[in-house]
Design a protein around this motif. Structure first.
Motif, PDB file in Angstrom:
ATOM      1  N   MET A   1       0.842  -1.192   0.000  1.00  0.00           N
ATOM      2  CA  MET A   1       0.000   0.000   0.000  1.00  0.00           C
ATOM      3  C   MET A   1       0.881   1.247   0.000  1.00  0.00           C
ATOM      4  N   ASN A   2       1.823   1.285  -0.862  1.00  0.00           N
ATOM      5  CA  ASN A   2       2.765   2.379  -0.975  1.00  0.00           C
ATOM      6  C   ASN A   2       2.098   3.612  -1.576  1.00  0.00           C
ATOM      7  N   GLY A   3       2.190   4.749  -0.891  1.00  0.00           N
ATOM      8  CA  GLY A   3       1.632   5.982  -1.414  1.00  0.00           C
ATOM      9  C   GLY A   3       0.133   6.113  -1.231  1.00  0.00           C
ATOM     10  N   LEU A   4      -0.465   5.318  -0.392  1.00  0.00           N
ATOM     11  CA  LEU A   4      -1.900   5.330  -0.159  1.00  0.00           C
ATOM     12  C   LEU A   4      -2.275   6.462   0.785  1.00  0.00           C
ATOM     13  N   ALA A   5      -3.340   7.177   0.458  1.00  0.00           N
ATOM     14  CA  ALA A   5      -3.862   8.211   1.354  1.00  0.00           C
ATOM     15  C   ALA A   5      -5.310   7.869   1.689  1.00  0.00           C
ATOM     16  N   ILE A   6      -5.579   7.578   2.971  1.00  0.00           N
ATOM     17  CA  ILE A   6      -6.939   7.284   3.427  1.00  0.00           C
ATOM     18  C   ILE A   6      -7.314   8.292   4.496  1.00  0.00           C
ATOM     19  N   ASP A   7      -8.507   8.871   4.334  1.00  0.00           N
ATOM     20  CA  ASP A   7      -9.070   9.759   5.343  1.00  0.00           C
ATOM     21  C   ASP A   7      -9.668   8.876   6.431  1.00  0.00           C
ATOM     22  N   SER A   8      -8.891   8.596   7.464  1.00  0.00           N
ATOM     23  CA  SER A   8      -9.325   7.638   8.489  1.00  0.00           C
ATOM     24  C   SER A   8     -10.470   8.142   9.355  1.00  0.00           C
ATOM     25  N   ASP A   9     -10.744   9.433   9.359  1.00  0.00           N
ATOM     26  CA  ASP A   9     -11.867   9.951  10.133  1.00  0.00           C
ATOM     27  C   ASP A   9     -13.209   9.559   9.523  1.00  0.00           C
ATOM     28  N   ASN A  10     -13.301   9.496   8.200  1.00  0.00           N
ATOM     29  CA  ASN A  10     -14.573   9.258   7.526  1.00  0.00           C
ATOM     30  C   ASN A  10     -14.638   7.948   6.752  1.00  0.00           C
ATOM     31  N   VAL A  11     -13.538   7.192   6.725  1.00  0.00           N
ATOM     32  CA  VAL A  11     -13.483   5.963   5.936  1.00  0.00           C
ATOM     33  C   VAL A  11     -13.126   4.789   6.841  1.00  0.00           C
ATOM     34  N   THR A  12     -13.884   3.701   6.703  1.00  0.00           N
ATOM     35  CA  THR A  12     -13.592   2.461   7.403  1.00  0.00           C
ATOM     36  C   THR A  12     -13.346   1.382   6.359  1.00  0.00           C
ATOM     37  N   VAL A  13     -12.213   0.688   6.458  1.00  0.00           N
ATOM     38  CA  VAL A  13     -11.903  -0.379   5.506  1.00  0.00           C
ATOM     39  C   VAL A  13     -11.867  -1.712   6.231  1.00  0.00           C
ATOM     40  N   GLY A  14     -12.298  -2.761   5.522  1.00  0.00           N
ATOM     41  CA  GLY A  14     -12.322  -4.105   6.094  1.00  0.00           C
ATOM     42  C   GLY A  14     -11.005  -4.829   5.936  1.00  0.00           C
ATOM     43  N   ALA A  15     -11.001  -6.078   6.367  1.00  0.00           N
ATOM     44  CA  ALA A  15      -9.814  -6.933   6.280  1.00  0.00           C
ATOM     45  C   ALA A  15      -9.484  -7.217   4.824  1.00  0.00           C
TER      46      ALA A  15
END
Length: 174
Positions: A1-15
């Protein structure tokens, strides 16, 4: 996941989440991403909504809002108009992408649509309206061009197997 930008406040990702270089995932309010989702390099997901389990999103795909800025505010340039994150969200601000969907490279998906379970979106397509489950869709705007399975029997067997995999909540290695 090189260079990935996730807005962790509004985004939830699964396994089992996998993203290529330069992927951006954010949401004005809330985005839920299921298990075993893969997003190709340079793709952008910037909407509210849901992305199901076992979803493949190709490279350079854009899943974006269609009403991100107000265009009807008299005397206010669009650049300065109300942004979607500064107002309550609506159904038109969200996407619902079902389980086992494949969105091909360089496709664009606008908010306010549901991509049915098991659907395929061809590379370069622009999705502006809902798709049927297990349908093949292509074009600008995307239209149904076929069905993924030959008959209801195959479709039902696939759905049952997919349900079983989802219930098992197992991580799949890519």
């Amino acid at each position: 996941m090189n260079g990935l930008a996730i807005d962790s406040d509004n985004v939830t990702v699964g396994a089992g989440f996998n993203a290529g270089r330069g992927v951006i995932v954010s949401a004005p309010h809330k985005l839920l991403v299921g298990n075993n989702v893969s997003i190709g390099p340079r793709s952008v997901v910037q909407v509210d909504g849901t992305i199901g389990n076992f979803v493949m999103i190709g490279m350079n795909v854009h899943i974006v809002g269609r009403d991100d800025h107000a265009i009807d505010q008299v005397g206010v340039p669009m650049l300065l108009s109300t942004w979607v994150g500064d107002r309550d969200g609506t159904m038109r601000d969200a996407v619902a992408i079902g389980d086992d969907v494949w969105i091909g490279a360089s496709a664009v998906v606008l908010s306010g649509v549901t991509i049915g379970r098991g659907s395929v979106i061809a590379a370069g397509s622009v999705v502006t309206s809902d798709t049927d489950e297990y349908s093949l869709n292509a074009g600008v705007p995307a239209k149904k061009i076929g069905d993924r399975f030959d008959g209801d029997d195959d479709r039902m067997r696939h759905s049952l197997a997919l349900d079983e995999l989802s219930r098992a909540d197992q991580r799949v290695e890519f």
